[in-house]
Write a protein that holds these residues in place. Structure first.
Motif, PDB file in Angstrom:
ATOM      1  N   PHE A   1       1.205   4.028  -2.953  1.00 19.84           N
ATOM      2  CA  PHE A   1       0.883   5.442  -2.731  1.00 19.84           C
ATOM      3  C   PHE A   1       2.041   6.331  -3.163  1.00 19.84           C
ATOM      4  N   LYS A   2       3.242   5.900  -2.791  1.00 25.90           N
ATOM      5  CA  LYS A   2       4.435   6.672  -3.177  1.00 25.90           C
ATOM      6  C   LYS A   2       4.540   6.769  -4.699  1.00 25.90           C
TER       7      LYS A   2
ATOM      8  N   VAL B   1       2.548  19.032  -1.973  1.00 28.02           N
ATOM      9  CA  VAL B   1       2.816  17.595  -2.080  1.00 28.02           C
ATOM     10  C   VAL B   1       4.156  17.262  -1.428  1.00 28.02           C
ATOM     11  N   LEU B   2       5.158  18.111  -1.674  1.00 29.78           N
ATOM     12  CA  LEU B   2       6.500  17.791  -1.185  1.00 29.78           C
ATOM     13  C   LEU B   2       6.694  18.144   0.280  1.00 29.78           C
TER      14      LEU B   2
ATOM     15  N   ILE C   1      -4.369   2.431   3.953  1.00 31.95           N
ATOM     16  CA  ILE C   1      -3.159   2.641   4.760  1.00 31.95           C
ATOM     17  C   ILE C   1      -3.568   2.952   6.201  1.00 31.95           C
TER      18      ILE C   1
ATOM     19  N   LEU D   1       0.832  -1.203   0.000  1.00 34.73           N
ATOM     20  CA  LEU D   1       0.000   0.000   0.000  1.00 34.73           C
ATOM     21  C   LEU D   1       0.861   1.246   0.000  1.00 34.73           C
ATOM     22  N   GLU D   2       1.912   1.233   0.837  1.00 38.24           N
ATOM     23  CA  GLU D   2       2.778   2.409   0.914  1.00 38.24           C
ATOM     24  C   GLU D   2       3.524   2.609  -0.398  1.00 38.24           C
TER      25      GLU D   2
ATOM     26  N   LEU E   1      -1.117  12.490   4.550  1.00 41.64           N
ATOM     27  CA  LEU E   1      -1.373  11.974   3.199  1.00 41.64           C
ATOM     28  C   LEU E   1      -2.574  12.643   2.537  1.00 41.64           C
TER      29      LEU E   1
ATOM     30  N   VAL F   1      -5.291   5.757   0.781  1.00 39.10           N
ATOM     31  CA  VAL F   1      -5.083   6.392   2.093  1.00 39.10           C
ATOM     32  C   VAL F   1      -5.946   5.688   3.141  1.00 39.10           C
TER      33      VAL F   1
ATOM     34  N   LEU G   1       5.296   6.330   8.553  1.00 38.75           N
ATOM     35  CA  LEU G   1       5.191   5.171   7.680  1.00 38.75           C
ATOM     36  C   LEU G   1       6.566   4.928   7.068  1.00 38.75           C
ATOM     37  N   ARG G   2       7.139   3.778   7.347  1.00 36.72           N
ATOM     38  CA  ARG G   2       8.520   3.510   6.945  1.00 36.72           C
ATOM     39  C   ARG G   2       8.690   3.553   5.428  1.00 36.72           C
ATOM     40  N   GLY G   3       7.676   3.048   4.712  1.00 38.55           N
ATOM     41  CA  GLY G   3       7.799   2.941   3.264  1.00 38.55           C
ATOM     42  C   GLY G   3       7.571   4.247   2.520  1.00 38.55           C
ATOM     43  N   LEU G   4       7.220   5.307   3.241  1.00 38.29           N
ATOM     44  CA  LEU G   4       6.854   6.537   2.541  1.00 38.29           C
ATOM     45  C   LEU G   4       7.873   7.651   2.707  1.00 38.29           C
ATOM     46  N   LYS G   5       9.103   7.294   2.993  1.00 39.14           N
ATOM     47  CA  LYS G   5      10.141   8.329   3.092  1.00 39.14           C
ATOM     48  C   LYS G   5      10.639   8.636   1.689  1.00 39.14           C
ATOM     49  N   TRP G   6      10.568   9.897   1.270  1.00 37.42           N
ATOM     50  CA  TRP G   6      11.170  10.221  -0.030  1.00 37.42           C
ATOM     51  C   TRP G   6      11.773  11.608  -0.020  1.00 37.42           C
TER      52      TRP G   6
ATOM     53  N   VAL H   1      -1.479  15.726   1.023  1.00 35.13           N
ATOM     54  CA  VAL H   1      -0.722  15.451  -0.204  1.00 35.13           C
ATOM     55  C   VAL H   1      -1.687  15.319  -1.379  1.00 35.13           C
TER      56      VAL H   1
ATOM     57  N   HIS I   1      -2.279   0.805   9.311  1.00 35.77           N
ATOM     58  CA  HIS I   1      -1.268   1.338  10.226  1.00 35.77           C
ATOM     59  C   HIS I   1      -1.853   2.247  11.290  1.00 35.77           C
TER      60      HIS I   1
END
Lengths: 480, 117
Positions: free
Chosen positions: A157-158, B23-24, B100, A153-154, B29, B97, B112-117, B32, B104
């Protein structure tokens, strides 16, 4: 002759029919038959497109509205690649996807993804290009999030956020182009932009590059790829890494090279390509998760193809296309096998695969062949394609070309080290006794074997292929 | 004197920049998604502005009228398509969303660990 319009109509109708009947057998049958039929359609058009000096117009409204669809040698070639890969991945999915896990919907979305992929190949209109791009992106978002666990899911979304930013840039570029060109047909755009202010065209071209670059995974807008390609079901990773990013790359480069021919974007493209190679390989080197490693490797391989295209020579374009074919076969096979490694061990970490080569000997052997081809070990196909990219760069000359050669060679060393690390773990002595054999199920094994056969015996096809690849490479630089 | 078209161009680019900045910079979320929508509106405005003609008429032919004073209908058609696509993407994003959040219990990207950018 059967009209190439079927490339778009057939998968789209199949998607609607299968969701209507909601039966696994019909869905599976259609998603196997449609790509096989379309592969045949592509093959039947290939001789005509190879002989034709110009793309063959398939459908169009009279000018100035246009919205033309045409097929050329490059289009036919890419369509065959997409159709064959899709058929094999569907065959694999028939045993890989969990039964009853919304399977019909899965095949429906795959068919919609195919529709957009073929549409991208055929369209000669920049707004149509945007629409097909959006369909491609949206179906990819859905397929990436298929497993519905936290990571998927993450990742999805990214991917969506970055993809939407990319679409924003793409649409701004289209708006800027329409403002001066007054037309959306690529051929008219190319004529109009030739006389437009150079700064304006350059701005539109760079906006376009970063817009489509997101989907084509061009550095630096590719940060979504490692997450998305590793969290998706492995069949989808194979589709995404096998032909979606390559297709986006070819389409993006063709438009940059033709519609935006007024400004020379090749130096910029070459720099981002080289950066992609080095960043991808270095990131892949540090990965402990197999699918993530393969995903980072895709970033560097895309960089190699883009580098070859950016040389701007006929030899470079041919080498890039051949490398694309090799990567489609090798990376699809690797992701598909990785999928069964995960199914059998329940883990994505390479460290947990110790001795797996004894439980899954055939799969591990195929994995080895595909990995060796990716690295470029002779006499596999990867050796010849990578060698051609390097020799094309050498022939083109210049500082950035030689820098690219150095980076690709350095990347190959890294690639060899990390892929051999995986192979060493796979063939390590089994921990306890002789475990029961549990290779892939036969449909999956057949699909993977065919992908691997392409990269193992592909070198034998090269003489035949090289006669076709010339007109296809011309397709990267010409429009009408 | 600034013309109407210039005001519209400035506004549309401002909206795009504001949207992308949101967004940035935002961690939530939902915000965003809202940021992307603001950028979408900016683009739609940009497209319509390109087809805008000062004092132009509705692009429908009647007896004895020429195309000269009409606004350009093509960008308007493009905007319709862009709106529909934007709507679809927004709906899909909000669904994600929701999922998610169900998974979580948070929509904060920094957690959220996977959403670091």
């Amino acid at each position: 002759m059967v009209s190439p319009m079927l490339f778009i109509i057939a998968p789209l109708s199949a998607a609607f029919i299968m969701i209507l009947f909601n039966s696994r057998v019909i869905a599976l049958g259609l998603s196997l038959l449609v790509p096989i039929g379309l592969a045949w359609l592509g093959l039947s058009w290939l001789p005509y497109t190879l002989g034709a000096a110009q793309p063959i117009l398939v459908a169009s409204i009279p000018a100035p509205l246009g919205i033309p669809l045409s097929i050329d040698a490059l289009g036919a070639g890419m369509a065959i690649l997409v159709a064959v890969s899709a058929a094999l991945v569907v065959l694999y999915s028939s045993s890989y996807m969990k039964k009853g896990h919304h399977e019909v919907r899965y095949y429906t979305v795959v068919m919609i993804l195919l529709t957009s992929a073929f549409g991208l190949v055929l369209t000669r209109d920049i707004f149509n290009l945007f629409v097909f791009f959006e369909i491609l992106c949206i179906s990819s978002y859905i397929l990436v999030s298929w497993e519905q666990d936290g990571a998927a899911l993450e990742a999805s979304f990214k991917y969506m956020v970055l993809g939407s930013i990319g679409s924003t840039f793409l649409l701004v570029s289209i708006a800027l182009v329409y403002r001066v060109a007054g037309s959306l047909a690529m051929a008219d755009v190319a004529t109009a932009l030739a006389t437009a202010p150079r700064g304006y065209v350059a701005f539109a071209a760079v906006t376009f590059l970063f817009g489509v670059g997101v989907e084509a995974a061009i550095f630096p807008v590719n940060t979504w790829l490692p997450d998305a390609h590793s969290s998706a079901p492995s069949s989808i990773s194979a589709i995404l890494s096998g032909f979606v990013i390559e297709l986006a790359l070819v389409v993006a480069f063709r438009v940059l090279n033709t519609a935006f021919a007024a400004v020379d974007t090749l130096p910029l493209v070459r720099v981002v390509a080289i950066a992609g190679v080095i960043v991808g390989e270095m990131a892949a080197f540090g990965q402990k998760d197999l699918k993530r490693m393969l995903a980072y490797s895709s970033i560097s391989q895309i960089g190699i193809m883009l580098f070859a295209f950016s040389l701007g020579t006929q030899a470079g374009a041919q080498a890039g296309l051949q490398h694309l074919l090799m990567h489609a076969g090798a990376k699809s096979a690797l992701f598909l096998i990785a999928g069964y490694f995960i199914v059998r061990t329940g883990s994505r970490l390479i460290a947990d695969y110790a001795g797996l080569g004894h439980r899954m000997p055939v799969s591990a052997a195929l994995f080895g062949f595909a990995a060796l081809s990716l690295v470029g070990a002779p006499p596999l196909l990867g050796f010849f394609t990578k060698f051609q990219v390097l020799s094309a760069a050498g022939a083109a000359g210049g500082f950035t070309a030689w820098l690219g050669v150095a980076v690709i060679l350095f990347g190959t060393v890294l690639e060899t080290v990390y892929l051999f690390r995986v192979l060493r773990v796979l063939f390590a002595p089994a921990a306890s006794g002789s475990p029961a054999r549990a290779d892939m199920d036969w449909p999956a094994l057949a699909a993977v074997a065919l992908f691997t056969a392409l990269v193992v015996f592909g070198a034998l096809l090269l003489p035949t292929l090289s006669q076709m690849i010339g007109p296809m490479a011309d397709g990267l630089a010409s429009l009408l | 004197m600034i013309s109407t078209a210039q005001i519209l161009y400035i506004t549309s680019f401002a909206l795009i920049v504001i949207g992308l900045y949101a967004v940035l910079s935002q961690r939530n979320l939902i915000r965003v998604v809202i940021g992307l929508n603001i950028a979408d509106v900016g683009i739609n405005l940009l497209l319509v502005t390109i087809g805008y003609v000062e004092g132009g008429r509705v692009p429908i032919f009647a007896a004895g009228q020429s195309a000269g004073t009409m606004v350009d209908p093509v960008p308007q058609a493009l905007v319709l398509t862009a709106i529909v696509i934007g709507f679809g993407v927004t709906a899909l994003m909000l669904t994600l969303v929701m999922r998610i959040y169900a998974h979580h219990g948070t929509v904060d990207a920094s957690r959220l660990r996977g959403l670091k950018w």
